[in-house]
Enzyme design. Structure first.
Site, short mmCIF file in Angstrom:
data_model
loop_
_atom_site.label_atom_id
_atom_site.label_comp_id
_atom_site.label_asym_id
_atom_site.label_seq_id
_atom_site.Cartn_x
_atom_site.Cartn_y
_atom_site.Cartn_z
N GLU A 171 0.81 -1.22 0.00
CA GLU A 171 0.00 0.00 0.00
C GLU A 171 0.84 1.27 0.00
OE1 GLU A 171 -3.73 1.97 2.52
OE2 GLU A 171 -3.14 -0.10 2.85
N LYS B 259 -8.77 -1.24 0.98
CA LYS B 259 -9.75 -1.85 1.90
C LYS B 259 -10.48 -2.95 1.14
CE LYS B 259 -9.15 0.07 5.75
NZ LYS B 259 -8.13 -0.74 6.36
#
Length: 464
Positions: A254, A281
């Site tokens: 990420e 997410k």
């Protein structure tokens, strides 16, 4: 003026790091753009060339504990950097979650009596020379602040090659023990407590994590990192010797923050130009074949719980960016997409903003750290709930790590999928976002999915 040299060295960053380790290098760092993700490459929408270069360095000449290390670097001058060297790291460091817990309001959480974290303070190191491996063209470049600095870094590698060691020393065998720090059922109970707080309207979402204990019975941090990277390649992989016997081996997928220097700014300008972040997410494990993968991707992309979770976090990130961005400049870069990694599918969104004139780099970092992606909504209340429910302090986990380049670009990855070792003992946190319709048993299972690369490393599986 920086010194730039093309080097006749193997274009293998892990091999170069191994040779430096064998030569006794101190404070070794490896920023390793291993094989990037597949479907929906997380770096592609940013158009920033991420994932092309890996960097190896050792022997820093300066330290900083500020959020912005350039405040401790009077020699920094973007306008004197050759184009080919602009992306090479100048500063490399870690920004632990613990360093930003000043945001929590003491009256809203109990006194913290948990044991100290393995890593609590911001730690940047400036490297006078760095070796870069260009994975696109197969070349190796050295960039140094002087000929002497570059030669000091390269000399052990040249010596190894002169001695006929065309192959790097064999990596020691890894024997890694992984154990739950506490009964997994306690994580389920914490998720239920978080759900009750959400039902009462205390907050909308909170990221909860649990800790795994690590014991490196055999091998070294570099061999552990190589094992983790084979199991789960990442464009943001890193091995960092933060302090003596304190190591980080991470394959974070990420991007926390990519910040470009302000175009045409004067030498003493301490602000940013464009800002990017890419919150993730929603998670599913990889399938056994292509058809199962397709079904898992479709289910993840359509799951209302996962879509709501990412939507809320995008709102938190927009709010954080909005505190330091020019009015109206915070924009999504297309629709969220599913990104496929070696062991997992994730759902990711991309945001871009332009920093407001007069906002300092440190103010941007203060606004963004820690990320809403790994705290919750509202962010500060989520941090207080995390402090109240989790049994261990997070340390680096869900903070950030990365580099400040000679050309002024900052690239920071989220501090997740990270093994942190002090000596032979260490930790690895794994967690997920809790929203109103989360299922506690499924949340526990998601933490196991996110530790798959660690289990493969412990079992000796390269992940192919």
């Amino acid at each position: 003026m920086l010194v730039v040299r093309q080097l006749r060295l193997p274009p293998d960053p892990c091999a170069l790091a191994r040779w430096l380790t064998e030569a006794g290098a101190r404070h070794l760092t490896l920023l390793h753009a291993a094989e990037g993700p597949g479907r929906g490459d997380v770096t592609a929408p940013l158009g920033a060339g991420l994932g092309r270069w890996s960097f190896v360095a050792a022997g820093p000449d300066r330290w900083s504990e500020r959020l912005d290390p350039l405040a401790d670097d009077e020699d920094f001058a973007v306008d004197e950097v050759p184009e080919v060297a602009r992306g090479f790291p100048r500063w490399i460091g870690v920004l632990p979650y613990e360093a930003r817990r000043v945001l929590e309001r003491p009256a809203w959480r109990p006194v913290d009596t948990r044991p100290p974290a393995l890593m609590e303070r911001v730690c940047w190191r400036r490297y006078p020379a760095v070796i870069g491996v260009d994975h696109l063209e197969g070349r190796v470049l050295g960039v140094g602040r002087s000929r002497e600095a570059l030669e000091a870094l390269v000399a052990p590698l040249r010596h190894a090659l002169r001695e006929g060691h065309r192959e790097p020393p064999s990596a020691p065998a890894v024997q890694l023990e992984v154990a739950d720090d506490e009964a997994p059922e306690l994580h389920v109970a914490r998720v239920r407590e978080a759900l009750e707080l959400i039902r009462r309207g205390d907050l909308y979402q909170v990221n909860l994590a649990r800790r795994l204990r690590l014991t490196l019975r055999a091998g070294d941090p570099l061999s552990l990192y190589e094992r983790l990277s084979r199991a789960a390649p990442s464009p943001f992989g890193a091995l960092l010797e933060v302090d003596d016997a304190l190591w980080v081996a991470s394959t974070s997928p990420e991007l926390f923050l990519l910040a470009e220097p302000a175009a045409g700014a004067p030498r003493d300008h301490d602000g940013f130009g464009l800002l990017y972040t890419a919150p993730i997410k929603g998670t599913r494990p990889r399938g056994g074949d292509a058809l199962e993968d397709e079904a898992l991707v479709a289910a993840l992309d359509a799951d209302p719980k996962e879509r709501a979770e990412l939507s809320m976090i995008v709102d938190v990130e927009r709010n954080d960016l909005g505190r330091v961005a020019a009015f109206g400049s915070v924009r999504p870069l297309g629709e969220p997409q599913v990104v496929t990694h070696r062991t997992l599918h994730h759902r990711v969104a991309w945001l871009r903003a332009r920093a407001r004139d007069g906002v300092r780099r440190e103010e941007v970092l203060e606004a963004m750290l820690p990320s809403g992606s790994v705290t919750g909504a509202p962010k500060v209340r989520a941090m207080e709930v995390i402090a109240s429910l989790e049994s261990r302090r997070r340390g680096l986990y869900t903070g950030a790590y990365g580099c400040v380049a000679h050309g002024g670009r900052w690239t920071l990855a989220m501090g997740i999928r990270a093994a942190v070792l002090r000596g032979q003992e260490g930790e690895y946190f794994t967690g997920g976002g809790i929203v109103a319709d989360s299922d506690p048993a499924r949340e526990l299972e998601e933490t196991r999915w996110k530790a798959l690369q660690l289990q493969r490393a412990a079992e000796g599986d390269a992940g192919h």
